[in-house]
Design a protein around this motif. Structure first.
Motif, PDB file in Angstrom:
ATOM      1  N   PHE A   1     -16.644  -6.795  17.253  1.00  0.00           N
ATOM      2  CA  PHE A   1     -17.919  -6.922  16.575  1.00  0.00           C
ATOM      3  C   PHE A   1     -18.241  -8.384  16.236  1.00  0.00           C
ATOM      4  N   PRO A   2     -19.538  -8.711  16.206  1.00  0.00           N
ATOM      5  CA  PRO A   2     -19.954 -10.024  15.705  1.00  0.00           C
ATOM      6  C   PRO A   2     -19.586 -10.144  14.224  1.00  0.00           C
ATOM      7  N   VAL A   3     -19.607 -11.371  13.715  1.00  0.00           N
ATOM      8  CA  VAL A   3     -19.239 -11.596  12.315  1.00  0.00           C
ATOM      9  C   VAL A   3     -20.288 -12.455  11.618  1.00  0.00           C
ATOM     10  N   ILE A   4     -20.668 -12.026  10.418  1.00  0.00           N
ATOM     11  CA  ILE A   4     -21.531 -12.824   9.557  1.00  0.00           C
ATOM     12  C   ILE A   4     -20.699 -13.332   8.389  1.00  0.00           C
ATOM     13  N   TYR A   5     -20.674 -14.644   8.211  1.00  0.00           N
ATOM     14  CA  TYR A   5     -20.028 -15.253   7.052  1.00  0.00           C
ATOM     15  C   TYR A   5     -21.115 -15.545   6.024  1.00  0.00           C
TER      16      TYR A   5
ATOM     17  N   ILE B   1     -12.378 -12.634  -0.969  1.00  0.00           N
ATOM     18  CA  ILE B   1     -13.237 -12.380   0.182  1.00  0.00           C
ATOM     19  C   ILE B   1     -13.610 -10.908   0.246  1.00  0.00           C
ATOM     20  N   TRP B   2     -14.884 -10.637   0.435  1.00  0.00           N
ATOM     21  CA  TRP B   2     -15.388  -9.278   0.608  1.00  0.00           C
ATOM     22  C   TRP B   2     -15.563  -8.995   2.094  1.00  0.00           C
ATOM     23  N   VAL B   3     -15.159  -7.795   2.516  1.00  0.00           N
ATOM     24  CA  VAL B   3     -15.242  -7.440   3.933  1.00  0.00           C
ATOM     25  C   VAL B   3     -16.021  -6.144   4.105  1.00  0.00           C
ATOM     26  N   TYR B   4     -17.064  -6.202   4.904  1.00  0.00           N
ATOM     27  CA  TYR B   4     -17.776  -4.987   5.300  1.00  0.00           C
ATOM     28  C   TYR B   4     -17.447  -4.706   6.756  1.00  0.00           C
TER      29      TYR B   4
ATOM     30  N   ILE C   1     -19.494  -7.167  11.430  1.00  0.00           N
ATOM     31  CA  ILE C   1     -18.574  -7.348  10.314  1.00  0.00           C
ATOM     32  C   ILE C   1     -19.167  -8.414   9.405  1.00  0.00           C
ATOM     33  N   VAL C   2     -19.153  -8.158   8.105  1.00  0.00           N
ATOM     34  CA  VAL C   2     -19.641  -9.147   7.149  1.00  0.00           C
ATOM     35  C   VAL C   2     -18.479  -9.641   6.300  1.00  0.00           C
ATOM     36  N   ILE C   3     -18.341 -10.954   6.225  1.00  0.00           N
ATOM     37  CA  ILE C   3     -17.320 -11.591   5.403  1.00  0.00           C
ATOM     38  C   ILE C   3     -18.026 -12.321   4.267  1.00  0.00           C
ATOM     39  N   GLY C   4     -17.908 -11.787   3.056  1.00  0.00           N
ATOM     40  CA  GLY C   4     -18.560 -12.390   1.902  1.00  0.00           C
ATOM     41  C   GLY C   4     -17.586 -13.275   1.139  1.00  0.00           C
ATOM     42  N   ILE C   5     -17.916 -14.536   0.995  1.00  0.00           N
ATOM     43  CA  ILE C   5     -17.038 -15.509   0.344  1.00  0.00           C
ATOM     44  C   ILE C   5     -17.492 -15.703  -1.101  1.00  0.00           C
ATOM     45  N   GLU C   6     -16.660 -15.358  -2.054  1.00  0.00           N
ATOM     46  CA  GLU C   6     -17.059 -15.541  -3.450  1.00  0.00           C
ATOM     47  C   GLU C   6     -17.234 -17.024  -3.756  1.00  0.00           C
ATOM     48  N   HIS C   7     -18.268 -17.320  -4.519  1.00  0.00           N
ATOM     49  CA  HIS C   7     -18.481 -18.709  -4.911  1.00  0.00           C
ATOM     50  C   HIS C   7     -17.476 -19.113  -5.990  1.00  0.00           C
ATOM     51  N   GLY C   8     -17.378 -20.384  -6.216  1.00  0.00           N
ATOM     52  CA  GLY C   8     -16.359 -20.911  -7.120  1.00  0.00           C
ATOM     53  C   GLY C   8     -16.765 -21.002  -8.569  1.00  0.00           C
TER      54      GLY C   8
ATOM     55  N   THR D   1     -27.500  -1.284   3.406  1.00  0.00           N
ATOM     56  CA  THR D   1     -28.505  -1.561   4.439  1.00  0.00           C
ATOM     57  C   THR D   1     -27.914  -1.418   5.832  1.00  0.00           C
ATOM     58  N   LEU D   2     -26.742  -1.996   6.038  1.00  0.00           N
ATOM     59  CA  LEU D   2     -26.107  -1.910   7.357  1.00  0.00           C
ATOM     60  C   LEU D   2     -25.663  -0.481   7.662  1.00  0.00           C
ATOM     61  N   ASP D   3     -25.183   0.241   6.648  1.00  0.00           N
ATOM     62  CA  ASP D   3     -24.832   1.647   6.848  1.00  0.00           C
ATOM     63  C   ASP D   3     -26.048   2.445   7.318  1.00  0.00           C
ATOM     64  N   SER D   4     -27.209   2.161   6.719  1.00  0.00           N
ATOM     65  CA  SER D   4     -28.414   2.950   6.995  1.00  0.00           C
ATOM     66  C   SER D   4     -28.930   2.756   8.416  1.00  0.00           C
ATOM     67  N   ILE D   5     -28.600   1.620   9.022  1.00  0.00           N
ATOM     68  CA  ILE D   5     -29.069   1.354  10.391  1.00  0.00           C
ATOM     69  C   ILE D   5     -27.906   1.313  11.378  1.00  0.00           C
ATOM     70  N   ASN D   6     -26.735   1.749  10.903  1.00  0.00           N
ATOM     71  CA  ASN D   6     -25.532   1.730  11.733  1.00  0.00           C
ATOM     72  C   ASN D   6     -25.297   0.330  12.310  1.00  0.00           C
TER      73      ASN D   6
END
Length: 266
Positions: A58-62, A43-46, A94-101, A85-90
């Motif tokens: 914070f809201p969360v995007i999966y 899992i990737w976390v921003y 939270i983004v949770i990136g799920i690696e595919h299988g 992109t999110l850094d540039s616009i502050n």
């Protein structure tokens, strides 16, 4: 001989440079057991730039296909640049990136079996997100856990499973980023499911190109938008559709569309 050595050096250096990580300092990873899929998931976390220096939630995007979201080193043919992109616009999310299988990607991201390509294990994939991953994320990070602040987002098969996930778990996912959805894989079933849904309150951002290689992409997107509009008044402005002229089925399209979609959804 000198020319050959120089060329070899430049070639090797070029590969090494291409493989350098581009993830921002706000990006971390962890691995979690996914019993529903009989595997484990990376899992990737921003985290927002101000996360460490605040106490706010914070809201969360999966997001699906975590390998392609935040790091060119792990991406297939280019990343989404979600973190930059999110850094540039502050961005306050939270983004949770799920690696595919890997070879099981098609199986995990498709709701129903396709006669030609099989697949159809999205129910278990979504159970993993809802029953295992989300509780862990909510326990570990400062999140806004309610429906309004929980988003499911993906492209291609990830777009298909994101919309399906909102239909299956309307009490969990209140927002959807649906990019270049591969409705063709389960066209009959996904349209029937939407048609039979009595109420649909999820906020949805649709994006596709008109040159994606799928001749039915725009038509399918228009049909899904129409069906959604039969479930609620268009005056609520809960769905938005962007069709990019010349846009192709690739990370470039999704990368360039991410910022606008995020700002509209949140």
């Amino acid at each position: 001989m000198k020319l050959s050595v120089t060329f070899l050096y430049l070639f090797i250096f070029g590969i090494a440079k291409a493989q350098l990580s581009t993830g921002s300092k706000n990006v971390t990873t962890f691995t979690i057991e996914a019993s529903q899929l009989k595997t484990s998931k990376k899992i990737w976390v921003y985290l927002p730039k101000n996360y460490a220096n605040s106490t706010k939630k914070f809201p969360v995007i999966y997001m699906h296909d975590g390998q392609n979201l935040m790091d060119a080193k792990t991406s297939y043919v280019g990343e989404w640049n979600v973190d930059e992109t999110l850094d540039s616009i502050n961005g306050q999310v939270i983004v949770i990136g799920i690696e595919h299988g890997g070879e099981k990607r098609m199986e995990e991201l498709t709701p129903y079996r396709n006669v030609k390509y099989e697949g159809g294990n999205a129910d278990n994939y979504l159970k993993f997100i809802v029953e295992t991953l989300k509780p862990f994320v909510d326990k570990t990070y400062r999140t806004k856990t309610n429906t309004k602040n929980t988003c499911l987002w993906g492209s291609s098969l990830g777009g298909l499973v994101s919309l399906y996930g909102a239909l299956k778990y309307p009490e969990v996912f209140g927002k959807v980023g649906c990019f270049s959805p591969s409705f063709w894989f389960n066209r009959k079933e996904i349209f029937e499911l939407m048609d039979k849904t009595k109420s649909f309150k999820t906020k949805v951002y649709f994006l596709c190109g008109d040159n994606e290689g799928d001749p039915d992409m725009v038509q399918d997107l228009n049909k899904m938008e129409y069906l959604i509009n039969t479930k609620r008044c268009e005056c609520q402005m809960l769905n938005k559709k962007t069709i990019v002229k010349g846009g192709q089925h690739n990370e470039k399209l999704w990368r360039e569309g991410f910022k606008k979609a995020y700002l509209w959804l949140f």
